[in-house]
Design a protein around this motif. Structure first.
Motif, PDB file in Angstrom:
ATOM      1  N   THR A   1      47.792  31.765  74.236  1.00 25.27           N
ATOM      2  CA  THR A   1      48.433  30.852  73.296  1.00 25.27           C
ATOM      3  C   THR A   1      49.893  31.250  73.132  1.00 25.27           C
ATOM      4  O   THR A   1      50.210  32.439  73.056  1.00 25.27           O
TER       5      THR A   1
ATOM      6  N   ASP B   1      52.781  21.676  64.898  1.00 30.48           N
ATOM      7  CA  ASP B   1      51.668  21.893  65.829  1.00 30.48           C
ATOM      8  C   ASP B   1      52.093  21.781  67.293  1.00 30.48           C
ATOM      9  O   ASP B   1      51.314  22.076  68.193  1.00 30.48           O
TER      10      ASP B   1
ATOM     11  N   SER C   1      53.110  31.055  70.686  1.00 30.18           N
ATOM     12  CA  SER C   1      53.635  30.787  69.351  1.00 30.18           C
ATOM     13  C   SER C   1      55.151  30.777  69.452  1.00 30.18           C
ATOM     14  O   SER C   1      55.760  31.791  69.803  1.00 30.18           O
ATOM     15  N   CYS C   2      55.764  29.623  69.164  1.00 32.22           N
ATOM     16  CA  CYS C   2      57.224  29.506  69.289  1.00 32.22           C
ATOM     17  C   CYS C   2      57.785  28.695  68.134  1.00 32.22           C
ATOM     18  O   CYS C   2      58.636  27.817  68.320  1.00 32.22           O
ATOM     19  N   LEU C   3      57.320  28.969  66.929  1.00 33.97           N
ATOM     20  CA  LEU C   3      57.774  28.247  65.742  1.00 33.97           C
ATOM     21  C   LEU C   3      59.277  28.450  65.547  1.00 33.97           C
ATOM     22  O   LEU C   3      59.757  29.580  65.496  1.00 33.97           O
TER      23      LEU C   3
ATOM     24  N   MET D   1      52.445  25.901  68.569  1.00 26.99           N
ATOM     25  CA  MET D   1      51.359  26.886  68.614  1.00 26.99           C
ATOM     26  C   MET D   1      50.271  26.277  69.487  1.00 26.99           C
ATOM     27  O   MET D   1      49.337  25.636  68.998  1.00 26.99           O
TER      28      MET D   1
ATOM     29  N   SER E   1      63.842  31.299  67.593  1.00 23.90           N
ATOM     30  CA  SER E   1      62.402  31.499  67.539  1.00 23.90           C
ATOM     31  C   SER E   1      62.049  32.881  68.078  1.00 23.90           C
ATOM     32  O   SER E   1      62.625  33.323  69.072  1.00 23.90           O
TER      33      SER E   1
END
Length: 257
Positions: free
Chosen positions: A233, A96, A235-237, A99, A249
């Motif tokens: 937002t 978490d 997202s960089c998982l 994101m 990533s």
């Protein structure tokens, strides 16, 4: 939803301090390879000619570091922790963190060297607020214009120690940059150390992570394509590499149309 790609590629044609090797096994080579693999590991016979046109499935073999291309640095990358905790590797980080709402700060006018608290405060004023806890803060330095060239590793803006600590005090746990490193270029750091004798100029952004756990998101691109400074937002998982100090990533910004 609009998706903006903020990632730089892994490209073997780019200039890199650590060479990237990319070997492609074409479909006909792969047919022979799978024949040999099946015989060696499973004792099974397979004639490559059984495949249409004698072609199987291509494959790619790469030799590279976990810090090639857009990637997330984990606390384990920063060295031994100051305290009793054990720095976590990339596969141990909470998902978490990666994101979260994003904020982009424009540091393109700073030049090669470091940005400090004054530059961050100026950008907070321009944006209209400070980062909130767990925001992903992205530093737009313009360094990606040098992507693939030697200058990418020597001409960019990093953060100094007080600026890094300010973001951590505000509750930021992922700090991103379109540069090679969140610290200033190695060449700049070493020259400053020899000039001043001050050990505090030696990789202060990275070493801040020894005291307080956070992740760096390095080698981003296309931050100029973001139409707003907030309201999106990130997202960089990271890729789940067991025991690694970093993971690649595919970073994107998500915006509501």
């Amino acid at each position: 939803m609009r998706i903006i790609d903020l990632s730089s590629p892994v490209d073997a044609s780019f200039w890199e301090p650590d060479e990237v090797v990319h070997r492609v096994l074409d479909a006909h080579q792969a047919a022979v390879h799978v024949r040999d693999e099946m015989k060696e590991h499973f004792g099974l016979e397979l004639d490559p000619e059984v495949f249409p046109d004698g072609a199987f499935l291509t494959n790619d073999y790469l030799t590279l570091t976990a810090h090639t291309g857009t990637h997330v640095d984990a606390p384990a990358h920063y060295g031994p922790a100051e305290g009793a905790h054990t720095p976590r590797t990339i596969d141990q980080m909470p998902l978490d963190w990666f994101m979260r709402p994003g904020m982009v700060l424009d540091l393109r006018d700073v030049g090669t060297g470091t940005a400090g608290v004054a530059e961050l405060e100026r950008e907070f004023d321009r944006v209209g607020r400070r980062p909130r806890p767990m925001d992903v803060v992205l530093l737009h330095t313009g360094a990606d214009r040098h992507l693939g060239k030697p200058e990418y590793f020597t001409e960019f803006t990093g953060l100094d120690g007080p600026a890094t600590r300010l973001l951590l005090e505000l509750g930021v746990r992922v700090i991103g940059t379109d540069a090679f490193s969140l610290d200033a270029p190695f060449t700049h750091i070493i020259r400053e150390f020899h000039r001043t004798g001050d050990k505090g100029v030696l990789w202060p952004a990275h070493f801040a992570g020894r005291r307080e756990e956070y992740c760096q998101l390095e080698r981003l691109a296309n931050l100029q394509d973001l139409p707003v400074s907030t309201g999106f937002t990130v997202s960089c998982l990271p890729v789940k590499i067991a025991g690694a100090g970093a993971g690649w990533s595919r970073v994107v910004a998500l915006l509501d149309e």
